[in-house]
Design a protein around this motif. Structure first.
Motif, mmCIF file in Angstrom:
data_model
loop_
_atom_site.group_PDB
_atom_site.id
_atom_site.type_symbol
_atom_site.label_atom_id
_atom_site.label_comp_id
_atom_site.label_asym_id
_atom_site.label_seq_id
_atom_site.Cartn_x
_atom_site.Cartn_y
_atom_site.Cartn_z
ATOM 1 N N SER A 56 0.788 -1.228 -0.007
ATOM 2 C CA SER A 56 -0.008 0.103 -0.073
ATOM 3 C C SER A 56 0.834 1.271 0.123
ATOM 4 O O SER A 56 0.614 2.361 0.174
ATOM 5 C CB SER A 56 -0.952 -0.034 1.024
ATOM 6 O OG SER A 56 -0.041 -0.057 2.419
ATOM 7 N N ALA A 57 2.176 1.188 0.032
ATOM 8 C CA ALA A 57 2.968 2.215 -0.332
ATOM 9 C C ALA A 57 3.509 2.418 -1.821
ATOM 10 O O ALA A 57 4.223 1.929 -2.172
ATOM 11 C CB ALA A 57 4.371 2.074 0.624
ATOM 12 N N PHE A 133 8.137 19.151 7.171
ATOM 13 C CA PHE A 133 7.229 19.553 5.827
ATOM 14 C C PHE A 133 5.739 19.384 6.095
ATOM 15 O O PHE A 133 4.888 20.262 5.711
ATOM 16 C CB PHE A 133 7.852 18.917 5.005
ATOM 17 C CG PHE A 133 9.139 19.266 4.353
ATOM 18 C CD1 PHE A 133 9.431 20.708 4.192
ATOM 19 C CD2 PHE A 133 10.306 18.578 4.541
ATOM 20 C CE1 PHE A 133 10.709 21.021 3.960
ATOM 21 C CE2 PHE A 133 11.712 18.858 4.399
ATOM 22 C CZ PHE A 133 11.759 20.430 3.801
ATOM 23 N N GLY A 134 5.334 18.238 6.901
ATOM 24 C CA GLY A 134 3.874 17.916 6.841
ATOM 25 C C GLY A 134 3.198 19.136 7.808
ATOM 26 O O GLY A 134 2.365 19.632 7.463
ATOM 27 N N CYS A 241 -0.565 12.138 6.873
ATOM 28 C CA CYS A 241 0.860 11.466 7.041
ATOM 29 C C CYS A 241 1.082 9.995 6.680
ATOM 30 O O CYS A 241 1.669 9.207 6.214
ATOM 31 C CB CYS A 241 1.720 11.649 8.076
ATOM 32 S SG CYS A 241 3.239 11.352 8.375
ATOM 33 N N GLY A 242 0.081 9.230 7.479
ATOM 34 C CA GLY A 242 -0.030 7.712 7.573
ATOM 35 C C GLY A 242 -1.394 7.029 8.073
ATOM 36 O O GLY A 242 -1.979 8.012 8.978
ATOM 37 N N VAL A 243 -1.348 5.933 8.006
ATOM 38 C CA VAL A 243 -2.725 5.276 8.413
ATOM 39 C C VAL A 243 -2.010 4.010 9.027
ATOM 40 O O VAL A 243 -2.495 2.719 8.811
ATOM 41 C CB VAL A 243 -3.698 4.891 7.519
ATOM 42 C CG1 VAL A 243 -4.371 6.109 7.309
ATOM 43 C CG2 VAL A 243 -2.905 4.229 6.174
ATOM 44 N N GLY A 272 -2.789 14.878 1.619
ATOM 45 C CA GLY A 272 -1.738 13.666 1.799
ATOM 46 C C GLY A 272 -0.285 14.224 1.300
ATOM 47 O O GLY A 272 -0.245 15.229 0.417
ATOM 48 N N PHE A 273 0.656 13.812 1.489
ATOM 49 C CA PHE A 273 1.930 14.119 1.116
ATOM 50 C C PHE A 273 3.127 12.942 1.457
ATOM 51 O O PHE A 273 2.970 12.069 2.279
ATOM 52 C CB PHE A 273 2.693 15.403 1.736
ATOM 53 C CG PHE A 273 3.104 15.256 3.105
ATOM 54 C CD1 PHE A 273 4.361 15.294 3.483
ATOM 55 C CD2 PHE A 273 2.172 14.930 4.165
ATOM 56 C CE1 PHE A 273 4.796 15.042 4.696
ATOM 57 C CE2 PHE A 273 2.890 14.760 5.342
ATOM 58 C CZ PHE A 273 4.131 14.709 5.731
ATOM 59 N N LEU A 274 4.130 13.110 0.594
ATOM 60 C CA LEU A 274 5.281 12.215 0.609
ATOM 61 C C LEU A 274 6.637 13.036 0.777
ATOM 62 O O LEU A 274 6.701 13.980 -0.052
ATOM 63 C CB LEU A 274 5.567 11.425 -0.576
ATOM 64 C CG LEU A 274 4.474 10.267 -0.752
ATOM 65 C CD1 LEU A 274 4.743 9.682 -2.273
ATOM 66 C CD2 LEU A 274 4.324 9.375 0.135
ATOM 67 N N VAL A 275 7.443 12.766 1.806
ATOM 68 C CA VAL A 275 8.382 13.809 2.135
ATOM 69 C C VAL A 275 9.546 13.729 1.024
ATOM 70 O O VAL A 275 10.007 14.728 0.987
ATOM 71 C CB VAL A 275 9.225 13.173 3.607
ATOM 72 C CG1 VAL A 275 9.798 11.764 3.163
ATOM 73 C CG2 VAL A 275 10.009 14.075 4.171
ATOM 74 N N PHE A 276 9.440 12.750 0.049
ATOM 75 C CA PHE A 276 10.585 12.721 -0.866
ATOM 76 C C PHE A 276 10.481 13.653 -1.613
ATOM 77 O O PHE A 276 11.307 14.210 -2.411
ATOM 78 C CB PHE A 276 10.594 11.456 -1.495
ATOM 79 C CG PHE A 276 10.347 10.150 -0.579
ATOM 80 C CD1 PHE A 276 11.499 9.976 0.123
ATOM 81 C CD2 PHE A 276 9.427 9.382 -0.545
ATOM 82 C CE1 PHE A 276 11.534 8.745 1.097
ATOM 83 C CE2 PHE A 276 9.517 8.216 0.156
ATOM 84 C CZ PHE A 276 10.394 7.905 1.249
ATOM 85 N N ASP A 277 9.268 14.393 -1.771
ATOM 86 C CA ASP A 277 8.806 15.584 -2.692
ATOM 87 C C ASP A 277 9.681 16.638 -2.431
ATOM 88 O O ASP A 277 9.661 17.789 -3.086
ATOM 89 C CB ASP A 277 7.183 16.027 -2.852
ATOM 90 C CG ASP A 277 6.449 14.735 -3.106
ATOM 91 O OD1 ASP A 277 7.003 13.990 -4.221
ATOM 92 O OD2 ASP A 277 5.134 14.655 -2.977
#
Length: 333
Positions: A56-57, A133-134, A241-243, A272-277
């Motif tokens: 799921s990632a 960043f979140g 951020c996550g579940v 939602g977001f991904l830190v890699f961005d």
């Protein structure tokens, strides 16, 4: 010299168990041109790795067995065929659960001197960057606003809450035990904290939120997200951020009821977001967080297991909520 590896022997269909992993021993690899051999000193485990095993990632490859379990490490360069990376240099790298790994020079990040190198797996690593960043880019906190953080004693949540306090917000933590709630308020400066396992959680959560939530930083999904949705102020922000409540199961629960109605009625932004961005801004975040750590305003927490063989049990315990702060496995000195 041998290289111990912990391999995924089967993929979990429900809860993760130690039997899904197996230790094997292979020869230590040799670095090629432009590569370095890294000796793992410490590993971290996080909920995102379980999402990867679940499939799921989006940022992870499709889950498969027969490979070394992935993970980020602090490591020491033991042999180098790369300019600018001398033997003895400390780096972070995606070594996975093993004693030694070979990486291209571009695949490692040199660790700054000073402090515990393991902090580069926590507050200066993915956990801290995610929190930074979140909260600031998506949450946009302002002094006096109410910020609610789920999994607030976890690797990301305990950093989010402290940074919100530094900004001048009122901070409510949600955690899974009375001990964690006391830690949040007594040691980390949260204004209040609520145990989601309490039989009176709904009323206690309602009371803790006061006149409503400006920012909800969601690490868990599930019922806590549902409760927060019903208490958002107009123009509030939900940072997804996550579940983690839905990762370690073969039957994830459906999303909370009331979406999109609750978002529309209160004009709430849920993102939602991904830190890699934010990779091109990591330096900015690390500089600011280092200032807060060195001034004592931000206290990074980590708990530890010792020995590579402990990685599976440390991971399983973390998924059950056993960790406080970043979960670290010390592998070598």
């Amino acid at each position: 010299m041998d290289n111990r590896q912990i391999v995924i022997v089967s993929l979990p269909t429900d809860k993760l168990e130690a039997s899904h992993f197996e230790m094997q021993t292979v020869a230590v690899p040799e670095p090629g041109d432009g590569e370095v051999l890294c000796r793992t000193l410490a590993l971290t485990v996080g909920a995102g790795q379980r999402a990867g095993l679940q499939g799921s990632a989006s940022y992870a490859a499709a889950p498969k067995s027969g490979i070394v379990m992935g993970g980020t490490a602090v490591a020491r360069v033991e042999a180098s065929n790369a300019d600018g990376l001398a033997v003895g240099t400390l780096v972070t790298c995606p070594s996975g659960w093993q004693d030694y790994a070979v990486h291209k020079a571009s695949g490692v990040h040199v660790v700054e001197a000073g402090g515990d190198p393991a902090h580069h797996l926590g507050v200066y690593g993915t956990n801290g960057l995610t929190a930074y960043f979140g909260l600031f880019d998506l949450g946009e906190p302002k002094a006096g606003q109410t910020v609610v953080v789920s999994a607030a004693a976890g690797s990301v949540g305990h950093i989010v809450g402290q940074m919100a306090k530094i900004t001048g917000c009122r901070v409510v933590g949600v955690a899974g035990s009375d001990e964690k709630c006391h830690l949040l308020t007594d040691d980390l400066g949260f204004d209040t904290a609520v145990n989601y396992k309490s039989p009176d959680f709904r009323q206690e959560f309602r009371d803790a939120c006061g006149d409503g939530i400006d920012i909800y930083f969601d690490n868990t999904g599930g019922e806590v997200l549902g409760g927060a949705l019903r208490r958002m102020k107009p123009h509030g922000r939900i940072v997804c951020c996550g579940v983690v409540s839905q990762y370690d199961t073969g039957n994830p629960a459906p999303g909370p009821r009331g979406i999109p109605g609750l978002l529309v009625n209160n004009r709430v932004r849920m993102e939602g977001f991904l830190v890699f961005d934010y990779a091109d801004r990591y330096g900015e975040a690390r500089t600011k967080m280092r200032e807060w750590v060195e001034s004592g305003e931000l206290k990074p927490l980590q708990d530890e297991f010792h020995g590579l063989e402990e990685a599976p049990s440390a991971f399983i315990d973390m998924l059950a909520g056993g960790n406080v702060g970043t979960r670290i496995i010390r592998v070598a000195d």
